[in-house]
Design a protein around this motif. Structure first.
Motif, PDB file in Angstrom:
ATOM      1  N   PRO A  49       0.939  -1.129  -0.086  1.00 48.24           N
ATOM      2  CA  PRO A  49       0.161  -0.098  -0.003  1.00 48.24           C
ATOM      3  C   PRO A  49       0.734   1.358   0.111  1.00 48.24           C
ATOM      4  N   PRO A  50       0.446   2.321  -0.607  1.00 49.67           N
ATOM      5  CA  PRO A  50       1.102   3.523  -0.550  1.00 49.67           C
ATOM      6  C   PRO A  50       1.163   4.215   0.901  1.00 49.67           C
ATOM      7  N   PRO A  51       2.352   4.823   0.863  1.00 51.03           N
ATOM      8  CA  PRO A  51       2.429   5.463   2.371  1.00 51.03           C
ATOM      9  C   PRO A  51       1.157   6.380   2.517  1.00 51.03           C
ATOM     10  N   PRO A  52       0.682   6.462   3.839  1.00 51.65           N
ATOM     11  CA  PRO A  52      -0.450   7.377   4.054  1.00 51.65           C
ATOM     12  C   PRO A  52       0.126   8.849   3.850  1.00 51.65           C
ATOM     13  N   PRO A  53      -0.888   9.606   3.581  1.00 49.44           N
ATOM     14  CA  PRO A  53      -0.507  11.068   3.474  1.00 49.44           C
ATOM     15  C   PRO A  53       0.280  11.918   4.587  1.00 49.44           C
ATOM     16  N   VAL A  54       1.198  12.452   4.330  1.00 51.28           N
ATOM     17  CA  VAL A  54       2.124  12.967   5.474  1.00 51.28           C
ATOM     18  C   VAL A  54       1.130  13.589   6.504  1.00 51.28           C
ATOM     19  N   GLU A  55       1.209  13.335   7.719  1.00 57.74           N
ATOM     20  CA  GLU A  55       0.509  13.982   8.733  1.00 57.74           C
ATOM     21  C   GLU A  55       0.742  15.384   9.119  1.00 57.74           C
ATOM     22  N   ARG A  56      -0.431  16.131   8.244  1.00 61.83           N
ATOM     23  CA  ARG A  56      -0.114  17.639   8.485  1.00 61.83           C
ATOM     24  C   ARG A  56      -0.213  18.027   9.925  1.00 61.83           C
ATOM     25  N   TYR A  57      -1.104  17.369  10.644  1.00 61.38           N
ATOM     26  CA  TYR A  57      -1.288  17.685  12.162  1.00 61.38           C
ATOM     27  C   TYR A  57      -0.502  16.408  13.015  1.00 61.38           C
ATOM     28  N   LYS A  58       0.417  16.528  13.383  1.00 60.48           N
ATOM     29  CA  LYS A  58       1.206  15.391  13.755  1.00 60.48           C
ATOM     30  C   LYS A  58       0.694  15.133  15.077  1.00 60.48           C
ATOM     31  N   MET A  59       0.419  13.885  15.225  1.00 57.69           N
ATOM     32  CA  MET A  59       0.042  13.509  16.635  1.00 57.69           C
ATOM     33  C   MET A  59       1.091  13.139  17.636  1.00 57.69           C
ATOM     34  N   GLY A  60       0.578  13.544  18.913  1.00 55.56           N
ATOM     35  CA  GLY A  60       1.232  12.960  20.118  1.00 55.56           C
ATOM     36  C   GLY A  60       0.614  13.029  21.155  1.00 55.56           C
ATOM     37  N   TYR A  61       0.917  12.375  22.187  1.00 56.12           N
ATOM     38  CA  TYR A  61       0.152  12.267  23.508  1.00 56.12           C
ATOM     39  C   TYR A  61       0.942  12.441  24.706  1.00 56.12           C
ATOM     40  N   GLU A  62       0.334  12.721  25.779  1.00 51.09           N
ATOM     41  CA  GLU A  62       1.030  12.547  26.970  1.00 51.09           C
ATOM     42  C   GLU A  62      -0.097  11.977  28.052  1.00 51.09           C
ATOM     43  N   PHE A  63       0.421  10.771  28.451  1.00 57.80           N
ATOM     44  CA  PHE A  63      -0.309   9.992  29.376  1.00 57.80           C
ATOM     45  C   PHE A  63       0.020  10.249  30.681  1.00 57.80           C
ATOM     46  N   LYS A  64      -0.815  10.716  31.690  1.00 56.57           N
ATOM     47  CA  LYS A  64      -0.174  10.979  33.088  1.00 56.57           C
ATOM     48  C   LYS A  64      -1.156  10.201  34.047  1.00 56.57           C
ATOM     49  N   PRO A  65      -0.465  10.072  35.321  1.00 56.30           N
ATOM     50  CA  PRO A  65      -1.233   8.999  36.227  1.00 56.30           C
ATOM     51  C   PRO A  65      -2.562   9.841  36.519  1.00 56.30           C
ATOM     52  N   GLY A  66      -3.547   8.870  36.990  1.00 55.86           N
ATOM     53  CA  GLY A  66      -4.805   9.362  37.243  1.00 55.86           C
ATOM     54  C   GLY A  66      -5.749   9.399  36.097  1.00 55.86           C
ATOM     55  N   GLU A  67      -5.409   8.552  34.934  1.00 56.31           N
ATOM     56  CA  GLU A  67      -6.293   8.547  33.734  1.00 56.31           C
ATOM     57  C   GLU A  67      -6.508   9.779  33.138  1.00 56.31           C
ATOM     58  N   VAL A  68      -5.667  10.787  32.857  1.00 51.91           N
ATOM     59  CA  VAL A  68      -5.683  11.937  32.336  1.00 51.91           C
ATOM     60  C   VAL A  68      -4.623  12.108  31.269  1.00 51.91           C
ATOM     61  N   TYR A  69      -4.886  12.562  29.806  1.00 54.04           N
ATOM     62  CA  TYR A  69      -3.933  12.467  28.951  1.00 54.04           C
ATOM     63  C   TYR A  69      -4.184  13.937  28.372  1.00 54.04           C
ATOM     64  N   GLU A  70      -3.328  14.196  27.528  1.00 55.08           N
ATOM     65  CA  GLU A  70      -2.989  15.453  26.939  1.00 55.08           C
ATOM     66  C   GLU A  70      -2.960  15.029  25.252  1.00 55.08           C
ATOM     67  N   ASN A  71      -3.561  15.385  24.335  1.00 54.27           N
ATOM     68  CA  ASN A  71      -3.433  15.617  23.106  1.00 54.27           C
ATOM     69  C   ASN A  71      -2.875  16.798  22.631  1.00 54.27           C
ATOM     70  N   LYS A  72      -1.719  16.510  22.320  1.00 53.93           N
ATOM     71  CA  LYS A  72      -0.620  17.288  21.780  1.00 53.93           C
ATOM     72  C   LYS A  72      -0.987  18.627  21.064  1.00 53.93           C
ATOM     73  N   LEU A  73      -1.998  18.037  19.971  1.00 56.02           N
ATOM     74  CA  LEU A  73      -2.345  19.264  19.097  1.00 56.02           C
ATOM     75  C   LEU A  73      -3.836  19.640  19.616  1.00 56.02           C
ATOM     76  N   GLY A  74      -4.514  19.406  20.652  1.00 58.04           N
ATOM     77  CA  GLY A  74      -5.568  19.555  21.316  1.00 58.04           C
ATOM     78  C   GLY A  74      -6.777  19.144  20.462  1.00 58.04           C
ATOM     79  N   PHE A  75      -7.962  19.323  21.112  1.00 56.67           N
ATOM     80  CA  PHE A  75      -9.256  19.113  20.534  1.00 56.67           C
ATOM     81  C   PHE A  75      -9.757  20.436  19.921  1.00 56.67           C
ATOM     82  N   GLY A  76     -10.864  20.379  19.057  1.00 56.27           N
ATOM     83  CA  GLY A  76     -11.501  21.593  18.650  1.00 56.27           C
ATOM     84  C   GLY A  76     -12.308  20.923  17.245  1.00 56.27           C
TER      85      GLY A  76
END
Length: 376
Positions: A49-76
């Motif tokens: 399969p061809p490579p997926p499109p370059v991710e314009r919005y590069k995903m990343g996460y920070e998982f913290k204790p207490g079941e809280v996480y940060e979506n590095k590019l935010g929600f909206g």
């Protein structure tokens, strides 16, 4: 009698499940950046399969204790129609909840009020593997950085150029003392010139986001091979002068830097904005270029906005000076030209014909002399 014999087995299985979940919760804590896609079940006679499109919005996460996480590019969400035009991106923050149930990572999207389950294939000290489809895995690397707690900047400026489309055109200056200046042209949730304030804690958080990218190691520019995209420029001020400017065309910069400026550019949506009537109409939608004979020195958009915010504070004067440089800029789609020696700035009659005293030489203080080069 069989259920009696099965009970210890069920208890053992339940205990193993709980232990597995507890281990995953410990191992997943940290900051993760996307590394690559891994394709499965690809046979020699199959079309890769061809490579997926370059991710314009590069995903990343920070998982913290207490079941809280940060979506590095935010929600909206995007408001596609607002009045007669595009209403821009509506930012809903970065923090949400997550759960680990069995071998599934469940992420809550606060915008759509729904949970998304993703299978965890494995987690090690530096790699997280998620199963995103039957034949595709997504691998993340743990973000590693060293933070110098003694390194601080007086000011961080983020500017966006717009694109062939509806990319936001705006500038935001964030000072260590909490002062925020925001200027919006098109494709934002507001338009105009505003001031606001943030706490020192909030500034430190924004500064740390950028420091995670190891600012000193960043190139001066990152450029995608395609056209018609937006350019983001970020200027760091230290010791009341330009410390470093980084431009990113097409989201080609390292992940942490992209995350940092993405969130900084939408900070205005979470502030108490106060509209300001600025008499000086020099606007930094376009970059300023200083010219001296056949030499020129172009400022990044964020650098232009830095000079603009400095000129807003300057005093009007009748002082005569020797104009060493000329600088072109735009007003109401008309190109104008001011003259300056670096300290005094005289605007043309079409823009009031006033002279402003900056109080210092912007060109020499920021070592711009070495950036002058012949026109190409």
């Amino acid at each position: 009698m069989r259920p009696i014999y099965l009970l210890p087995i069920l208890l053992l299985l339940f205990s193993c499940k709980n232990e597995r979940e507890a281990q995953l919760k410990r191992d997943i804590v940290g900051e993760w950046e996307f590394a690559k896609f891994e394709y499965l079940n690809i046979h020699e006679d199959s079309l890769i399969p061809p490579p997926p499109p370059v991710e314009r919005y590069k995903m990343g996460y920070e998982f913290k204790p207490g079941e809280v996480y940060e979506n590095k590019l935010g929600f909206g969400w995007v408001d596609t129609i607002k009045g007669n035009g595009y209403g821009g991106w509506h930012d809903a923050g970065r923090i949400s909840k997550y759960k680990i149930e069995g071998d599934s990572l469940r992420l809550f999207n606060p915008v759509y009020k729904e949970w998304k389950a993703i299978k965890i294939v494995s987690v090690s000290k530096d790699t997280l593997v998620l199963q995103v489809s039957k034949d595709t895995q997504k691998k993340y690397s743990k973000l590693k950085y060293q933070n110098n707690p003694d390194e601080h900047f007086d000011q961080i400026i983020v500017s966006s150029s717009g694109c062939y489309g509806s990319c936001p055109i705006a500038d935001i200056s964030i000072r260590q003392n909490g002062d925020v200046v925001f200027q919006a042209f098109k494709y934002n949730t507001v338009e105009g010139f505003f001031t606001a304030g943030i706490s020192r804690k909030e500034y430190n958080s924004i500064e740390l986001d950028f420091k995670k990218s190891n600012i000193d190691s960043l190139k001066q520019g990152y450029y995608a091979s395609h056209t018609d995209d937006e350019e983001i420029s970020v200027t760091f001020i230290k010791g009341n002068k330009i410390y470093k400017t980084v431009t990113d065309y097409g989201n080609e910069s390292p992940f942490p830097f992209t995350w940092a400026y993405h969130n900084a550019r939408y900070l205005y949506q979470h502030l108490d904005l106060k509209p300001q009537n600025i008499p000086l109409s020099l606007m930094s939608r376009w970059e300023l270029t200083f010219r001296k004979n056949d030499l020129r020195c172009s400022l990044a958009k964020s650098e232009s906005f830095y000079l603009y915010t400095e000129l807003i504070k300057a005093k009007q004067t009748e002082q005569k000076f020797n104009p060493e440089y000329k600088a072109r800029y735009w007003k109401d789609d008309k190109e104008l030209q001011l003259i300056t020696d670096g300290r005094y700035y005289k605007f043309p009659p079409e823009d009031g014909g006033i002279t402003l005293d900056l109080g210092y030489n912007f060109i020499t203080r920021n070592s711009l002399g070495k950036r002058f080069a012949k026109n190409e």
